[in-house]
Design a protein around this motif. Sequence first.
Motif, PDB file in Angstrom:
ATOM      1  N   ILE A 175       0.830  -1.054   0.010  1.00  0.00           N
ATOM      2  CA  ILE A 175      -0.035   0.172   0.057  1.00  0.00           C
ATOM      3  C   ILE A 175       1.054   1.319  -0.071  1.00  0.00           C
ATOM      4  CG2 ILE A 175      -1.837   1.140   1.012  1.00  0.00           C
ATOM      5  CD1 ILE A 175      -2.365  -1.479   2.886  1.00  0.00           C
ATOM      6  N   ASP A 176       0.950   1.974  -1.213  1.00  0.00           N
ATOM      7  CA  ASP A 176       1.633   3.106  -1.300  1.00  0.00           C
ATOM      8  C   ASP A 176       0.806   4.119  -1.531  1.00  0.00           C
ATOM      9  OD1 ASP A 176       3.545   5.321  -2.017  1.00  0.00           O
ATOM     10  OD2 ASP A 176       4.539   4.077  -3.540  1.00  0.00           O
ATOM     11  N   ALA A 177       0.402   5.002  -0.323  1.00  0.00           N
ATOM     12  CA  ALA A 177      -0.593   5.774  -0.405  1.00  0.00           C
ATOM     13  C   ALA A 177      -0.248   6.975   0.838  1.00  0.00           C
ATOM     14  CB  ALA A 177      -2.025   5.318  -0.058  1.00  0.00           C
ATOM     15  N   ALA A 199       3.790   7.365   2.739  1.00  0.00           N
ATOM     16  CA  ALA A 199       3.726   6.182   3.534  1.00  0.00           C
ATOM     17  C   ALA A 199       3.475   4.873   2.629  1.00  0.00           C
ATOM     18  CB  ALA A 199       2.265   6.243   4.396  1.00  0.00           C
ATOM     19  N   ILE A 200       4.559   3.931   3.319  1.00  0.00           N
ATOM     20  CA  ILE A 200       4.319   2.543   2.249  1.00  0.00           C
ATOM     21  C   ILE A 200       4.383   1.434   3.469  1.00  0.00           C
ATOM     22  CG2 ILE A 200       5.615   1.064   0.902  1.00  0.00           C
ATOM     23  CD1 ILE A 200       7.243   3.687  -0.135  1.00  0.00           C
ATOM     24  N   THR A 201       3.300   0.692   3.231  1.00  0.00           N
ATOM     25  CA  THR A 201       3.135  -0.432   3.999  1.00  0.00           C
ATOM     26  C   THR A 201       3.071  -1.966   3.291  1.00  0.00           C
ATOM     27  OG1 THR A 201       1.665   0.645   5.683  1.00  0.00           O
ATOM     28  CG2 THR A 201       1.493  -1.381   5.808  1.00  0.00           C
ATOM     29  N   HIS A 202       3.756  -2.833   3.514  1.00  0.00           N
ATOM     30  CA  HIS A 202       3.685  -4.134   2.856  1.00  0.00           C
ATOM     31  C   HIS A 202       2.928  -5.112   3.653  1.00  0.00           C
ATOM     32  CE1 HIS A 202       6.802  -2.432   0.344  1.00  0.00           C
ATOM     33  NE2 HIS A 202       7.321  -2.354   1.351  1.00  0.00           N
ATOM     34  N   PHE A 203       2.103  -6.004   3.056  1.00  0.00           N
ATOM     35  CA  PHE A 203       1.359  -7.206   3.971  1.00  0.00           C
ATOM     36  C   PHE A 203       1.605  -8.303   3.095  1.00  0.00           C
ATOM     37  CE2 PHE A 203      -1.850  -5.396   0.962  1.00  0.00           C
ATOM     38  CZ  PHE A 203      -2.302  -6.447   0.490  1.00  0.00           C
ATOM     39  N   GLU A 204       1.314  -9.450   3.846  1.00  0.00           N
ATOM     40  CA  GLU A 204       1.291 -10.784   3.330  1.00  0.00           C
ATOM     41  C   GLU A 204       0.333 -11.548   4.300  1.00  0.00           C
ATOM     42  OE1 GLU A 204       4.491 -14.233   2.261  1.00  0.00           O
ATOM     43  OE2 GLU A 204       5.345 -12.385   2.945  1.00  0.00           O
ATOM     44  N   THR A 205      -0.394 -12.545   3.593  1.00  0.00           N
ATOM     45  CA  THR A 205      -1.451 -13.251   4.204  1.00  0.00           C
ATOM     46  C   THR A 205      -0.635 -14.395   5.047  1.00  0.00           C
ATOM     47  OG1 THR A 205      -3.438 -12.943   2.479  1.00  0.00           O
ATOM     48  CG2 THR A 205      -3.323 -14.843   4.216  1.00  0.00           C
ATOM     49  N   GLU A 206      -0.867 -14.425   6.490  1.00  0.00           N
ATOM     50  CA  GLU A 206      -0.474 -15.221   7.177  1.00  0.00           C
ATOM     51  C   GLU A 206      -1.358 -16.389   7.536  1.00  0.00           C
ATOM     52  OE1 GLU A 206       2.065 -16.952  10.413  1.00  0.00           O
ATOM     53  OE2 GLU A 206       2.350 -15.708   8.984  1.00  0.00           O
ATOM     54  N   GLN A 207      -3.026 -16.125   7.635  1.00  0.00           N
ATOM     55  CA  GLN A 207      -3.726 -17.367   7.845  1.00  0.00           C
ATOM     56  C   GLN A 207      -5.233 -16.565   7.457  1.00  0.00           C
ATOM     57  OE1 GLN A 207      -4.195 -18.345  11.804  1.00  0.00           O
ATOM     58  NE2 GLN A 207      -5.676 -20.165  11.428  1.00  0.00           N
ATOM     59  N   HIS A 225      -0.428   6.258  13.026  1.00  0.00           N
ATOM     60  CA  HIS A 225      -1.628   5.330  12.780  1.00  0.00           C
ATOM     61  C   HIS A 225      -1.387   4.630  11.207  1.00  0.00           C
ATOM     62  CE1 HIS A 225      -4.452   7.618  15.768  1.00  0.00           C
ATOM     63  NE2 HIS A 225      -3.114   7.194  16.482  1.00  0.00           N
ATOM     64  N   GLN A 226      -0.139   4.443  10.927  1.00  0.00           N
ATOM     65  CA  GLN A 226      -0.026   4.215   9.499  1.00  0.00           C
ATOM     66  C   GLN A 226      -0.853   2.662   8.884  1.00  0.00           C
ATOM     67  OE1 GLN A 226       3.629   4.561   7.508  1.00  0.00           O
ATOM     68  NE2 GLN A 226       3.767   2.663   6.361  1.00  0.00           N
ATOM     69  N   ILE A 227      -0.685   1.912   9.608  1.00  0.00           N
ATOM     70  CA  ILE A 227      -0.989   0.456   9.525  1.00  0.00           C
ATOM     71  C   ILE A 227      -2.334   0.542   9.382  1.00  0.00           C
ATOM     72  CG2 ILE A 227      -1.480  -1.900  10.176  1.00  0.00           C
ATOM     73  CD1 ILE A 227       1.506  -1.808  11.185  1.00  0.00           C
ATOM     74  N   ALA A 233      -7.909   2.059   4.220  1.00  0.00           N
ATOM     75  CA  ALA A 233      -8.012   2.628   2.818  1.00  0.00           C
ATOM     76  C   ALA A 233      -8.161   1.355   1.722  1.00  0.00           C
ATOM     77  CB  ALA A 233      -6.761   3.405   2.525  1.00  0.00           C
ATOM     78  N   ILE A 234      -7.885   0.258   2.053  1.00  0.00           N
ATOM     79  CA  ILE A 234      -7.962  -0.791   1.114  1.00  0.00           C
ATOM     80  C   ILE A 234      -9.500  -1.493   1.114  1.00  0.00           C
ATOM     81  CG2 ILE A 234      -5.557  -0.939   0.498  1.00  0.00           C
ATOM     82  CD1 ILE A 234      -5.516  -3.464   1.973  1.00  0.00           C
TER      83      ILE A 234
END
Length: 299
Positions: A175-177, A199-207, A225-227, A233-234
Amino acid sequence: MIEVPDSAAGERLDVFLAGSVGSRAKAQKLIDAGLVRVDGKPKQKRFTLQGGETIEVEAAPEGPKVDVPPAQFEIAYEDERLIVVNKPAGVVVHPGVGNREGTLVQALAGRVAGGTDPDRPGVVHRLDRDTSGLLVLARDEETLFALQEALRRRDVTREYLALVEGRPSAKRGTIDAPLGRDRRVRTKMSTDTDDPHDAITHFETEQALPDDTLLRVTLETGRTHQIRAHLLAIGHPVAGDPEYGHAGRHGLSRQFLHAHRLAFKHPETGAPMELRAPLPEDLVRALRQASGERADHSA
Protein backbone atom coordinates in the motif's frame (compact mmCIF):
# COMPACT_ATOMS: atom_id res chain seq x y z
CA MET A 1 4.61 25.49 19.46
CA ILE A 2 2.54 24.37 16.49
CA GLU A 3 3.31 25.66 13.01
CA VAL A 4 0.18 25.99 10.88
CA PRO A 5 0.77 24.61 7.35
CA ASP A 6 -0.49 26.52 4.33
CA SER A 7 -2.84 23.60 3.65
CA ALA A 8 -4.79 24.51 6.82
CA ALA A 9 -5.79 27.93 5.47
CA GLY A 10 -9.51 28.47 5.96
CA GLU A 11 -9.84 26.09 8.93
CA ARG A 12 -11.32 27.18 12.24
CA LEU A 13 -8.83 27.36 15.07
CA ASP A 14 -10.63 24.77 17.21
CA VAL A 15 -10.94 22.31 14.31
CA PHE A 16 -7.25 22.55 13.45
CA LEU A 17 -6.11 22.34 17.07
CA ALA A 18 -8.18 19.19 17.67
CA GLY A 19 -5.58 17.16 15.77
CA SER A 20 -2.88 18.16 18.26
CA VAL A 21 -4.75 18.04 21.57
CA GLY A 22 -6.94 14.98 20.96
CA SER A 23 -10.45 16.32 20.36
CA ARG A 24 -12.34 19.43 19.28
CA ALA A 25 -14.00 19.66 22.70
CA LYS A 26 -10.61 19.72 24.42
CA ALA A 27 -9.36 22.36 21.95
CA GLN A 28 -12.39 24.54 22.68
CA LYS A 29 -11.84 24.27 26.44
CA LEU A 30 -8.21 25.37 26.07
CA ILE A 31 -9.21 28.29 23.83
CA ASP A 32 -12.03 29.37 26.15
CA ALA A 33 -9.61 29.24 29.11
CA GLY A 34 -7.27 31.67 27.33
CA LEU A 35 -4.52 29.06 27.04
CA VAL A 36 -4.15 29.30 23.24
CA ARG A 37 -2.40 32.12 21.36
CA VAL A 38 -2.04 32.59 17.63
CA ASP A 39 1.08 34.60 16.77
CA GLY A 40 1.18 35.71 20.39
CA LYS A 41 -2.47 36.82 20.61
CA PRO A 42 -5.52 35.04 22.05
CA LYS A 43 -8.18 34.21 19.48
CA GLN A 44 -11.72 32.89 19.58
CA LYS A 45 -12.39 29.29 18.65
CA ARG A 46 -14.10 30.34 15.42
CA PHE A 47 -11.00 32.27 14.29
CA THR A 48 -10.09 31.38 10.69
CA LEU A 49 -6.47 30.40 10.07
CA GLN A 50 -4.59 31.73 7.06
CA GLY A 51 -1.63 29.33 7.14
CA GLY A 52 1.85 30.15 8.37
CA GLU A 53 0.79 31.14 11.90
CA THR A 54 2.43 29.88 15.08
CA ILE A 55 0.12 28.52 17.78
CA GLU A 56 1.17 28.35 21.42
CA VAL A 57 -0.75 26.14 23.84
CA GLU A 58 -0.17 26.61 27.56
CA ALA A 59 -0.59 23.70 29.92
CA ALA A 60 -3.93 23.69 31.68
CA PRO A 61 -3.77 24.28 35.44
CA GLU A 62 -3.27 21.01 37.25
CA GLY A 63 -6.16 19.62 39.23
CA PRO A 64 -5.80 17.43 42.31
CA LYS A 65 -2.93 14.99 41.83
CA VAL A 66 -4.12 11.50 41.02
CA ASP A 67 -1.81 8.60 41.70
CA VAL A 68 -1.22 6.76 38.43
CA PRO A 69 0.36 3.31 38.69
CA PRO A 70 3.64 2.86 36.82
CA ALA A 71 3.45 1.39 33.33
CA GLN A 72 3.74 -2.37 33.04
CA PHE A 73 6.15 -3.85 30.50
CA GLU A 74 8.53 -6.73 29.82
CA ILE A 75 12.19 -6.42 28.86
CA ALA A 76 12.87 -8.51 25.73
CA TYR A 77 16.56 -7.47 25.55
CA GLU A 78 18.83 -5.06 27.38
CA ASP A 79 22.50 -4.05 27.27
CA GLU A 80 24.52 -0.92 27.99
CA ARG A 81 23.37 0.79 24.77
CA LEU A 82 19.71 -0.06 24.27
CA ILE A 83 16.58 -1.70 25.61
CA VAL A 84 13.95 -3.63 23.65
CA VAL A 85 10.59 -3.61 25.43
CA ASN A 86 7.53 -5.79 24.91
CA LYS A 87 4.81 -3.19 25.56
CA PRO A 88 1.33 -4.36 26.59
CA ALA A 89 -1.82 -2.71 25.26
CA GLY A 90 -2.99 0.26 27.30
CA VAL A 91 0.47 1.71 27.90
CA VAL A 92 1.41 5.09 26.41
CA VAL A 93 5.05 5.37 25.29
CA HIS A 94 5.78 8.93 26.40
CA PRO A 95 3.95 11.85 28.06
CA GLY A 96 1.70 14.01 25.89
CA VAL A 97 -1.54 15.95 26.01
CA GLY A 98 -3.93 14.02 28.23
CA ASN A 99 -1.31 11.46 29.25
CA ARG A 100 1.15 13.10 31.62
CA GLU A 101 1.68 10.17 33.98
CA GLY A 102 2.04 6.40 33.88
CA THR A 103 3.98 6.24 30.61
CA LEU A 104 6.64 3.77 29.51
CA VAL A 105 9.56 6.23 29.50
CA GLN A 106 8.64 7.31 33.02
CA ALA A 107 8.71 3.69 34.17
CA LEU A 108 12.16 3.44 32.51
CA ALA A 109 13.47 6.66 34.11
CA GLY A 110 17.24 6.50 34.49
CA ARG A 111 17.53 3.62 32.02
CA VAL A 112 16.80 5.49 28.75
CA ALA A 113 18.36 8.70 27.46
CA GLY A 114 19.09 10.77 24.38
CA GLY A 115 17.31 13.45 22.39
CA THR A 116 16.31 17.06 22.98
CA ASP A 117 12.73 16.44 24.16
CA PRO A 118 12.64 15.76 27.92
CA ASP A 119 9.32 13.94 27.49
CA ARG A 120 10.82 11.47 24.98
CA PRO A 121 14.22 10.31 26.26
CA GLY A 122 15.63 7.51 24.13
CA VAL A 123 12.47 7.11 22.01
CA VAL A 124 13.40 5.75 18.57
CA HIS A 125 9.88 4.89 17.40
CA ARG A 126 6.47 4.53 19.00
CA LEU A 127 3.48 2.23 19.26
CA ASP A 128 -0.10 3.40 19.73
CA ARG A 129 -1.49 3.05 23.25
CA ASP A 130 -3.54 -0.02 22.35
CA THR A 131 -1.01 -1.64 20.02
CA SER A 132 1.12 -4.20 21.83
CA GLY A 133 4.57 -5.55 21.06
CA LEU A 134 8.21 -4.68 20.57
CA LEU A 135 9.93 -1.32 20.42
CA VAL A 136 13.55 -0.29 20.94
CA LEU A 137 14.74 2.60 23.12
CA ALA A 138 18.24 4.07 23.42
CA ARG A 139 20.27 4.50 26.58
CA ASP A 140 22.48 7.34 25.33
CA GLU A 141 22.62 10.10 22.71
CA GLU A 142 24.96 8.29 20.32
CA THR A 143 22.81 5.15 20.26
CA LEU A 144 19.62 7.17 19.75
CA PHE A 145 21.13 8.95 16.75
CA ALA A 146 22.41 5.68 15.25
CA LEU A 147 19.06 3.92 15.61
CA GLN A 148 17.11 6.87 14.23
CA GLU A 149 19.45 6.98 11.22
CA ALA A 150 18.97 3.23 10.69
CA LEU A 151 15.22 3.80 10.81
CA ARG A 152 15.50 6.58 8.23
CA ARG A 153 17.60 4.31 5.99
CA ARG A 154 14.91 1.64 6.41
CA ASP A 155 17.44 -0.73 7.96
CA VAL A 156 15.11 -1.56 10.85
CA THR A 157 12.48 -4.25 10.23
CA ARG A 158 9.21 -3.72 12.09
CA GLU A 159 6.81 -6.57 11.46
CA TYR A 160 3.29 -6.71 12.88
CA LEU A 161 0.50 -9.24 13.06
CA ALA A 162 -2.86 -7.71 12.18
CA LEU A 163 -6.23 -9.42 12.00
CA VAL A 164 -8.32 -7.60 9.41
CA GLU A 165 -11.94 -7.77 8.39
CA GLY A 166 -12.60 -9.67 5.18
CA ARG A 167 -9.98 -10.96 2.77
CA PRO A 168 -7.65 -8.82 0.61
CA SER A 169 -7.85 -9.56 -3.10
CA ALA A 170 -4.16 -10.56 -3.18
CA LYS A 171 -2.18 -12.74 -0.76
CA ARG A 172 0.52 -10.11 -0.60
CA GLY A 173 0.79 -6.49 -1.62
CA THR A 174 2.08 -3.00 -0.99
CA ILE A 175 0.00 0.00 0.00
CA ASP A 176 1.75 3.12 -1.26
CA ALA A 177 -0.59 5.94 -0.32
CA PRO A 178 0.35 9.26 1.34
CA LEU A 179 -1.23 9.93 4.73
CA GLY A 180 -2.04 13.05 6.72
CA ARG A 181 -4.68 14.51 9.01
CA ASP A 182 -8.12 13.62 7.68
CA ARG A 183 -9.92 16.61 6.13
CA ARG A 184 -12.99 16.14 8.29
CA VAL A 185 -11.90 14.23 11.41
CA ARG A 186 -8.70 15.88 12.59
CA THR A 187 -7.89 13.19 15.17
CA LYS A 188 -7.63 10.55 12.43
CA MET A 189 -5.03 9.93 9.72
CA SER A 190 -6.26 9.36 6.21
CA THR A 191 -5.49 9.31 2.49
CA ASP A 192 -8.16 12.04 2.24
CA THR A 193 -5.91 14.84 3.48
CA ASP A 194 -4.63 18.30 2.62
CA ASP A 195 -1.19 17.56 4.09
CA PRO A 196 0.00 14.25 2.57
CA HIS A 197 3.23 12.51 3.61
CA ASP A 198 4.75 9.45 1.92
CA ALA A 199 3.61 6.22 3.56
CA ILE A 200 4.37 2.65 2.44
CA THR A 201 3.06 -0.54 4.05
CA HIS A 202 3.68 -4.13 2.91
CA PHE A 203 1.38 -7.03 3.83
CA GLU A 204 1.26 -10.79 3.35
CA THR A 205 -1.41 -13.30 4.32
CA GLU A 206 -0.45 -15.39 7.33
CA GLN A 207 -3.77 -17.20 7.78
CA ALA A 208 -7.11 -17.02 5.96
CA LEU A 209 -10.10 -17.33 8.32
CA PRO A 210 -13.84 -17.57 7.63
CA ASP A 211 -14.59 -13.84 7.78
CA ASP A 212 -11.17 -12.32 8.54
CA THR A 213 -7.53 -12.58 7.54
CA LEU A 214 -4.43 -12.63 9.70
CA LEU A 215 -1.75 -10.54 7.97
CA ARG A 216 1.96 -10.05 8.49
CA VAL A 217 2.50 -6.34 7.96
CA THR A 218 5.84 -4.59 7.52
CA LEU A 219 6.37 -0.85 7.74
CA GLU A 220 8.63 0.90 5.26
CA THR A 221 7.74 4.31 6.68
CA GLY A 222 6.43 5.16 10.13
CA ARG A 223 3.53 7.59 9.98
CA THR A 224 1.07 7.98 12.86
CA HIS A 225 -1.62 5.23 12.72
CA GLN A 226 -0.10 4.12 9.39
CA ILE A 227 -1.13 0.45 9.43
CA ARG A 228 -4.61 1.18 10.72
CA ALA A 229 -5.27 3.96 8.18
CA HIS A 230 -3.74 2.06 5.24
CA LEU A 231 -5.69 -1.15 5.88
CA LEU A 232 -8.91 0.86 6.17
CA ALA A 233 -8.03 2.56 2.87
CA ILE A 234 -8.03 -0.82 1.05
CA GLY A 235 -11.33 -1.81 2.67
CA HIS A 236 -9.97 -4.18 5.35
CA PRO A 237 -9.83 -2.39 8.70
CA VAL A 238 -8.03 -3.94 11.65
CA ALA A 239 -10.44 -6.06 13.68
CA GLY A 240 -11.70 -4.40 16.84
CA ASP A 241 -10.29 -0.98 15.94
CA PRO A 242 -12.59 1.61 17.58
CA GLU A 243 -11.31 4.50 15.41
CA TYR A 244 -10.68 2.93 12.01
CA GLY A 245 -12.93 -0.15 12.10
CA HIS A 246 -15.57 -1.73 14.31
CA ALA A 247 -15.08 -1.96 18.06
CA GLY A 248 -15.74 -5.23 19.84
CA ARG A 249 -15.26 -7.61 16.90
CA HIS A 250 -14.44 -11.13 18.17
CA GLY A 251 -14.70 -9.86 21.73
CA LEU A 252 -11.78 -7.45 21.31
CA SER A 253 -11.47 -4.41 23.56
CA ARG A 254 -8.82 -2.87 21.26
CA GLN A 255 -7.42 -3.23 17.75
CA PHE A 256 -5.85 -6.58 16.83
CA LEU A 257 -2.40 -5.18 16.08
CA HIS A 258 0.81 -6.56 17.60
CA ALA A 259 4.45 -5.67 16.81
CA HIS A 260 5.72 -9.24 16.91
CA ARG A 261 9.14 -9.00 15.22
CA LEU A 262 11.91 -6.39 15.36
CA ALA A 263 15.22 -6.76 13.50
CA PHE A 264 18.18 -4.40 13.19
CA LYS A 265 21.97 -4.27 13.47
CA HIS A 266 23.33 -3.39 16.88
CA PRO A 267 24.50 0.23 16.61
CA GLU A 268 27.77 -0.46 18.45
CA THR A 269 28.79 -3.98 17.42
CA GLY A 270 27.01 -4.34 14.08
CA ALA A 271 25.71 -7.74 15.19
CA PRO A 272 22.31 -8.68 13.74
CA MET A 273 19.51 -8.45 16.30
CA GLU A 274 16.18 -10.23 15.85
CA LEU A 275 13.53 -10.36 18.55
CA ARG A 276 10.02 -11.76 18.57
CA ALA A 277 7.07 -11.32 20.93
CA PRO A 278 4.24 -13.88 20.97
CA LEU A 279 0.65 -12.76 20.68
CA PRO A 280 -0.77 -11.68 24.05
CA GLU A 281 -3.65 -13.68 25.49
CA ASP A 282 -6.44 -11.26 24.45
CA LEU A 283 -5.39 -11.53 20.81
CA VAL A 284 -5.00 -15.32 21.05
CA ARG A 285 -8.60 -15.53 22.29
CA ALA A 286 -9.84 -13.28 19.48
CA LEU A 287 -7.96 -15.33 16.89
CA ARG A 288 -9.58 -18.51 18.19
CA GLN A 289 -13.00 -16.90 17.97
CA ALA A 290 -12.30 -15.66 14.44
CA SER A 291 -11.21 -19.19 13.51
CA GLY A 292 -14.49 -20.60 14.77
CA GLU A 293 -12.82 -22.43 17.65
CA ARG A 294 -14.32 -22.60 21.11
CA ALA A 295 -12.47 -20.43 23.61
CA ASP A 296 -12.78 -23.20 26.25
CA HIS A 297 -11.14 -26.47 25.19
CA SER A 298 -11.57 -28.19 28.56
CA ALA A 299 -13.14 -31.66 28.53
